[in-house]
Design a protein around this motif. Structure first.
Motif, PDB file in Angstrom:
ATOM      1  N   TRP A  17      -2.676   4.824  -3.496  1.00  0.00           N
ATOM      2  CA  TRP A  17      -1.628   5.509  -4.145  1.00  0.00           C
ATOM      3  C   TRP A  17      -2.082   7.172  -4.117  1.00  0.00           C
ATOM      4  O   TRP A  17      -1.331   8.051  -3.837  1.00  0.00           O
ATOM      5  N   ILE A  18      -3.243   7.346  -4.629  1.00  0.00           N
ATOM      6  CA  ILE A  18      -3.908   8.551  -4.639  1.00  0.00           C
ATOM      7  C   ILE A  18      -3.647   9.314  -3.075  1.00  0.00           C
ATOM      8  O   ILE A  18      -3.308  10.609  -3.007  1.00  0.00           O
ATOM      9  N   GLU A  19      -3.965   8.483  -2.235  1.00  0.00           N
ATOM     10  CA  GLU A  19      -4.207   8.872  -0.878  1.00  0.00           C
ATOM     11  C   GLU A  19      -2.582   9.146  -0.326  1.00  0.00           C
ATOM     12  O   GLU A  19      -2.334  10.441   0.290  1.00  0.00           O
ATOM     13  N   ASP A  20      -1.706   8.363  -0.618  1.00  0.00           N
ATOM     14  CA  ASP A  20      -0.352   8.477  -0.366  1.00  0.00           C
ATOM     15  C   ASP A  20       0.200   9.736  -1.068  1.00  0.00           C
ATOM     16  O   ASP A  20       0.870  10.356  -0.527  1.00  0.00           O
ATOM     17  N   ASP A  21      -0.058  10.007  -2.237  1.00  0.00           N
ATOM     18  CA  ASP A  21       0.192  11.153  -2.838  1.00  0.00           C
ATOM     19  C   ASP A  21      -0.212  12.399  -2.298  1.00  0.00           C
ATOM     20  O   ASP A  21       0.531  13.564  -2.021  1.00  0.00           O
ATOM     21  N   GLU A  22      -1.636  12.377  -1.725  1.00  0.00           N
ATOM     22  CA  GLU A  22      -2.145  13.378  -0.972  1.00  0.00           C
ATOM     23  C   GLU A  22      -1.082  13.784   0.385  1.00  0.00           C
ATOM     24  O   GLU A  22      -0.871  14.880   0.838  1.00  0.00           O
ATOM     25  N   ILE A  23      -0.783  12.673   0.878  1.00  0.00           N
ATOM     26  CA  ILE A  23       0.063  12.641   2.080  1.00  0.00           C
ATOM     27  C   ILE A  23       1.397  13.179   2.004  1.00  0.00           C
ATOM     28  O   ILE A  23       2.103  14.361   2.557  1.00  0.00           O
ATOM     29  N   SER A  24       1.907  12.995   0.884  1.00  0.00           N
ATOM     30  CA  SER A  24       3.269  13.330   0.340  1.00  0.00           C
ATOM     31  C   SER A  24       3.145  14.801   0.014  1.00  0.00           C
ATOM     32  O   SER A  24       4.020  15.823   0.258  1.00  0.00           O
ATOM     33  N   ASN A  25       2.229  15.192  -0.642  1.00  0.00           N
ATOM     34  CA  ASN A  25       2.019  16.806  -0.845  1.00  0.00           C
ATOM     35  C   ASN A  25       1.622  17.658   0.260  1.00  0.00           C
ATOM     36  O   ASN A  25       2.052  18.816   0.225  1.00  0.00           O
ATOM     37  N   LYS A  26       0.803  17.033   1.204  1.00  0.00           N
ATOM     38  CA  LYS A  26       0.453  17.861   2.284  1.00  0.00           C
ATOM     39  C   LYS A  26       1.193  17.720   3.417  1.00  0.00           C
ATOM     40  O   LYS A  26       0.891  18.572   4.592  1.00  0.00           O
TER      41      LYS A  26
END
Length: 170
Positions: A126-135
């Motif tokens: 989830w944290i990695e997915d959030d990073e993808i979403s943000n960047k």
């Protein structure tokens, strides 16, 4: 990804889908992703029958060089808008070296096996997915993700900042 049957080959349907996705990524000015996709196998995951999973969306296996996509997306009228974002999302895990970073985080917690704790693995994903979403996501990507259809029904889609408030106590 437990229970998903992995193959080191593609069916003709999967080969055709991969060709179409590479063209789509190139057309949408995502050449880096199109080039990266050339090195991956695509396996469609059935939504029903033996080995089927109606709730599965997509995943990437770095070790096997495979991207898994739910067959259910192929029934959606917005299939290529959704698959464009899904492909870039899964390939972003690779581009951002999430597997290596996740392994390091798990080792820091004293866990050697990536699958040793499904809850920790899910949280890190989830944290990695959030990073993808943000960047990596554009506003249009986020709209696609928020309105994703699978197996004829609207699903939550991939992670965006919409999900963060649920994680505050993790």
């Amino acid at each position: 990804m437990a229970g998903i049957k992995s193959r080191n080959f593609m069916t003709r349907r999967e080969e055709k889908l991969k060709e179409e996705l590479i063209k789509l990524l190139q057309k949408n000015r995502h050449a880096k992703y199109a080039e990266r996709l050339k090195y991956f196998i695509i396996n469609l995951v059935p939504t029903s029958g033996p080995g089927g999973d109606p709730g599965f969306v997509a995943a990437i296996s770095f070790e096997k060089g495979t991207i898994y996509i739910s067959e259910g997306f192929l029934d959606s009228p917005a299939v290529f808008a959704q698959l464009d974002v899904i492909m870039r999302h899964e390939l972003a895990h690779n581009l951002m070296m999430h597997q290596i970073r996740m392994a390091n985080k798990l080792r820091g917690l004293g866990i050697e096996d990536l699958q040793a704790s499904s809850s920790i693995h899910q949280m890190l994903n989830w944290i990695e997915d959030d990073e993808i979403s943000n960047k990596r996501y554009t506003s249009a990507d986020k709209d696609v993700v928020r309105n994703m259809w699978l197996n004829g029904r609207l699903i939550g889609g991939l992670v965006t900042e919409d999900h963060r408030e649920h994680w505050l106590d993790l």
